[in-house]
Scaffold this active site. Sequence first.
Site, PDB file in Angstrom:
ATOM      1  N   GLY A 290       4.409  20.572  -6.733  1.00  0.00           N
ATOM      2  CA  GLY A 290       3.875  19.301  -7.468  1.00  0.00           C
ATOM      3  C   GLY A 290       5.026  19.219  -8.551  1.00  0.00           C
TER       4      GLY A 290
ATOM      5  N   SER B  31      -0.028   5.233   2.088  1.00  0.00           N
ATOM      6  CA  SER B  31       1.193   5.417   0.877  1.00  0.00           C
ATOM      7  C   SER B  31       2.461   5.855   1.669  1.00  0.00           C
ATOM      8  CB  SER B  31       0.716   6.187  -0.202  1.00  0.00           C
ATOM      9  OG  SER B  31       0.463   7.602   0.236  1.00  0.00           O
TER      10      SER B  31
ATOM     11  N   GLY C 258       1.804  15.674   0.333  1.00  0.00           N
ATOM     12  CA  GLY C 258       2.299  16.797   1.039  1.00  0.00           C
ATOM     13  C   GLY C 258       2.581  16.222   2.547  1.00  0.00           C
ATOM     14  N   ASP C 259       1.948  15.401   2.985  1.00  0.00           N
ATOM     15  CA  ASP C 259       2.194  14.976   4.406  1.00  0.00           C
ATOM     16  C   ASP C 259       3.526  14.134   4.328  1.00  0.00           C
ATOM     17  OD1 ASP C 259      -0.314  16.202   5.343  1.00  0.00           O
ATOM     18  OD2 ASP C 259      -1.395  14.203   4.673  1.00  0.00           O
TER      19      ASP C 259
ATOM     20  N   ASP D  19      -2.149   8.276  -7.053  1.00  0.00           N
ATOM     21  CA  ASP D  19      -2.868   8.841  -6.174  1.00  0.00           C
ATOM     22  C   ASP D  19      -1.962  10.000  -5.219  1.00  0.00           C
ATOM     23  OD1 ASP D  19      -4.611   9.525  -3.842  1.00  0.00           O
ATOM     24  OD2 ASP D  19      -4.947   7.445  -3.277  1.00  0.00           O
TER      25      ASP D  19
END
Length: 305
Positions: free
Chosen positions: A225, A294, A254-255, A249
């Site tokens: 992070g 996103s 991670g994706d 958000d």
Amino acid sequence: MKQGHVVVLGSVNVDLVLRCAALPVPGQTVKGSDFQRLTGGKGANQAVAAARMGASVRFVGAVGADESGRLARAALSANGVDVRHLKEVSDVATGAAMILVDQASGQNCIALYEGANAHVDTALVDAAADDIASAALLVCQLETPESATLHAARIAHEAGVPVLLNPAPAMPIDAALLALVDILIPNESEAMVLAEQPADGAFDQDRALDVLLGKGARSVLITLGVDGVLYGDGRTRLRREAYMTQAIDTSGAGDAFIGAFAAALVSGRPLEHAIEFAQRAASISVTRRGAMASLAYARELAGDG
Ligand code: RIB
């Protein structure tokens, strides 16, 4: 790494997303806002993330014979993902994820309904065996049955195709699977579980990395992070700071990272560039709402070395 297509084996979900002033605690009801129904699932998101970065992507997964499944198939196709191995299962709904997003921090919590994802089996993997064996990279997660993932990893390994495993959501995994993994990409909580570190203790990043290498993964990249990433293999260890952005958000970050990292690797970028590229993609995704919605496009990272 050889250049070529990426096979993503994984989940498809309909994401039911609600933003809340604060995430509820057990027994509490909170009001939410901005309700959205979006296509998601870690597998589908990672496939789209890689495709948006220019990779040729073939997806292996399952949806129900319902509207969510049809929308997911259309979303994958619209993003250029090959869906010939996306199976439609009757009498079971497409997987679902209830996602609550904390408005202030952008952090989320997710509850999953497995649905059709439970039907990703060894027969489906066998049908995609030629695509897996001829790929430049196989990418998997843990939202689909481990038996199918293990089978796919064996096919890839025997064909000399590197296996990237994102061990999400956090859960212990079969040692046989870990031993087939060339690039393991957990976040902090997933690394803690796999490295068997106590959840209530301080996270020892270097020790977790050593434990995971000791369990057989050829290389490990822990995403931390705001603390960046830690990478290690038998010879190298490196840390990279995070790109600081105002997160609204974090779902799908991670994706975004994994899809962009996979795309960068199969396009021939060296490891450190691929990590930086993936960090930039993830830093864009957290500034936007939704998971798949996103994910960044290659043009947004133009100028990256
Ligand atoms: O990583 C984000 C994804 O996790 C969401 O799209 C949701 O479907 C869950 O699988």
